[in-house]
Design a protein around this motif. Structure first.
Motif, PDB file in Angstrom:
ATOM      1  N   TYR A 153      36.953 -26.375 -66.388  1.00 42.76           N
ATOM      2  CA  TYR A 153      36.893 -24.847 -66.267  1.00 42.76           C
ATOM      3  C   TYR A 153      35.884 -24.194 -65.383  1.00 42.76           C
ATOM      4  CZ  TYR A 153      36.210 -20.063 -67.781  1.00 42.76           C
ATOM      5  OH  TYR A 153      35.997 -18.399 -67.486  1.00 42.76           O
ATOM      6  N   SER A 154      36.277 -23.372 -64.521  1.00 42.03           N
ATOM      7  CA  SER A 154      35.026 -22.743 -63.718  1.00 42.03           C
ATOM      8  C   SER A 154      35.111 -21.057 -63.825  1.00 42.03           C
ATOM      9  CB  SER A 154      35.407 -22.991 -61.975  1.00 42.03           C
ATOM     10  OG  SER A 154      34.471 -22.386 -61.403  1.00 42.03           O
ATOM     11  N   PRO A 155      34.025 -20.562 -64.069  1.00 43.50           N
ATOM     12  CA  PRO A 155      34.028 -18.955 -64.209  1.00 43.50           C
ATOM     13  C   PRO A 155      34.580 -18.262 -63.010  1.00 43.50           C
ATOM     14  CG  PRO A 155      32.083 -19.960 -65.292  1.00 43.50           C
ATOM     15  CD  PRO A 155      32.592 -20.902 -64.518  1.00 43.50           C
ATOM     16  N   TYR A 156      34.499 -19.071 -62.028  1.00 42.88           N
ATOM     17  CA  TYR A 156      34.734 -18.360 -60.644  1.00 42.88           C
ATOM     18  C   TYR A 156      36.455 -18.400 -60.534  1.00 42.88           C
ATOM     19  CZ  TYR A 156      29.855 -18.982 -59.774  1.00 42.88           C
ATOM     20  OH  TYR A 156      28.543 -18.901 -59.897  1.00 42.88           O
ATOM     21  N   THR A 157      37.035 -19.315 -61.088  1.00 41.81           N
ATOM     22  CA  THR A 157      38.534 -19.538 -60.613  1.00 41.81           C
ATOM     23  C   THR A 157      39.060 -18.987 -61.820  1.00 41.81           C
ATOM     24  OG1 THR A 157      38.338 -21.662 -61.519  1.00 41.81           O
ATOM     25  CG2 THR A 157      38.317 -21.450 -59.303  1.00 41.81           C
ATOM     26  N   GLY A 158      38.631 -18.814 -63.151  1.00 46.55           N
ATOM     27  CA  GLY A 158      39.183 -18.303 -64.176  1.00 46.55           C
ATOM     28  C   GLY A 158      39.869 -19.260 -64.999  1.00 46.55           C
ATOM     29  N   SER A 203      41.715 -22.803 -62.955  1.00 55.17           N
ATOM     30  CA  SER A 203      40.885 -23.958 -62.916  1.00 55.17           C
ATOM     31  C   SER A 203      41.857 -25.207 -63.003  1.00 55.17           C
ATOM     32  CB  SER A 203      40.001 -23.942 -64.353  1.00 55.17           C
ATOM     33  OG  SER A 203      39.142 -22.755 -64.317  1.00 55.17           O
TER      34      SER A 203
END
Length: 319
Positions: free
Chosen positions: A61-66, A70
């Motif tokens: 998970y990446s907060p930038y890609t959601g 991810s």
């Protein structure tokens, strides 16, 4: 074909009748449903809706890609978690604390309830119940503060008494050997009184004629308690024990986090603190979610197994 059409019409009519009956029942009990609505909304919003978050355990998970952008990695985080040398340390500490609670904390509300039930003075009984309930309303911060004031090596009242008696102060809060016992003692002091509520309610439903008949047969107070009171609350004990097993991987983050220090880290690190440290402090959201999901699955398995075992022995269980 005509038979099939007739069956279909019959089923359609039956479904329609049931639907109308359900609507009439809802309309009749609309105020009860309205009363239950806040509780239903609470569980939907705060319990069921957040379950979507478990997909993080199968992603990087990446907060930038959601959440949906991810990368999916399958069971990689679970393999990493189970192969981590810390896993068995976390498992040992969590299970040890919970087994101590099951052994010493869980039976105590039952014993207290039986003792309170034997009191004949209603006023004294109510005062004593209020005193026993009071610690439940204190936060774990206050409980830790009281523990520190009592057992601190430099400022604790207990150690000051030991010094006054010519003895050496003892490091209660930094001794790893008694850390689990300290946690169990805190839980007993805080929640044992509150835990008597359900048992006292179950005892209140016992038919008093049973006690009168037992007295006529010559049964003493202990015999009445053993043969009448305990069987009456047995189903409540079984249900609460099953629910307790569902929390076998839950220790209580606040309690352990506040008592945590470097000297006891080897016995204080549990799944809850590990998820906080790795997930929140280090930002490994997917990995910590996998660890949290493992805890939940173990609790689910324990509840299902304990419920089946209870039914095998003739108890009702929780479902």
């Amino acid at each position: 074909m005509s038979d099939c059409a007739e069956i279909a019409r019959s089923l359609s009519w039956e479904c329609k009748e049931r639907g109308e009956a359900d609507m009439r029942a809802i309309k009749k009990n609309r105020y009860l449903y309205l009363l239950a609505l806040p509780g239903i909304l609470y569980f939907v919003i705060f319990k069921y809706f957040p379950m979507w978050g478990i997909v993080l355990s199968f992603q990087n998970y990446s907060p930038y890609t959601g959440l949906w952008g991810s990368e999916w990695v399958g069971l990689d985080h679970f393999r990493r978690f189970f192969s981590n040398p810390d896993f068995w340390l976390l498992f040992r500490n969590t299970m040890a604390i919970n087994l101590l609670n099951l052994t010493f904390f869980f039976p105590l509300p039952i014993v207290l309830s039986l003792m309170l039930n034997e009191l004949r003075s209603e006023m004294y009984k109510r005062v004593l119940q209020s005193i026993l309930y009071l610690p439940h309303f204190l936060s774990w911060v206050i409980i830790f503060s009281l523990t520190f004031l009592m057992f601190s090596q430099s400022e604790g009242i207990v150690n000051k008494l030991l010094i006054a008696w010519g003895m050496e102060p003892y490091p209660f809060l930094t001794d790893a050997g008694i850390f689990w016992g300290m946690l169990t003692g805190q839980s007993i002091w805080k929640e044992a009184g509150w835990g008597t509520i359900l048992f006292l309610a179950a005892i209140a439903g016992v038919d008093l004629q049973q006690y009168e008949a037992a007295k006529i047969d010559g049964a003493g107070r202990f015999q009445q308690m053993w043969h009448i009171t305990l069987p009456a609350i047995r189903s409540v004990i079984v249900i609460l024990f099953i629910l307790r097993l569902g929390d076998i991987m839950e220790v209580g983050f606040e309690q352990v986090f506040l008592m945590y220090n470097g000297a006891v880290s080897n016995v204080a690190e549990v799944f809850d603190t590990y998820v906080y440290r790795v997930g929140i402090q280090q930002g490994q959201f997917s990995y910590s979610t996998a660890a949290g999901l493992f805890k939940s699955l173990v609790g689910l398995v324990m509840v299902v197994a304990a419920n089946r075992l209870a039914k095998r022995f003739g108890e009702e269980g929780i479902y």
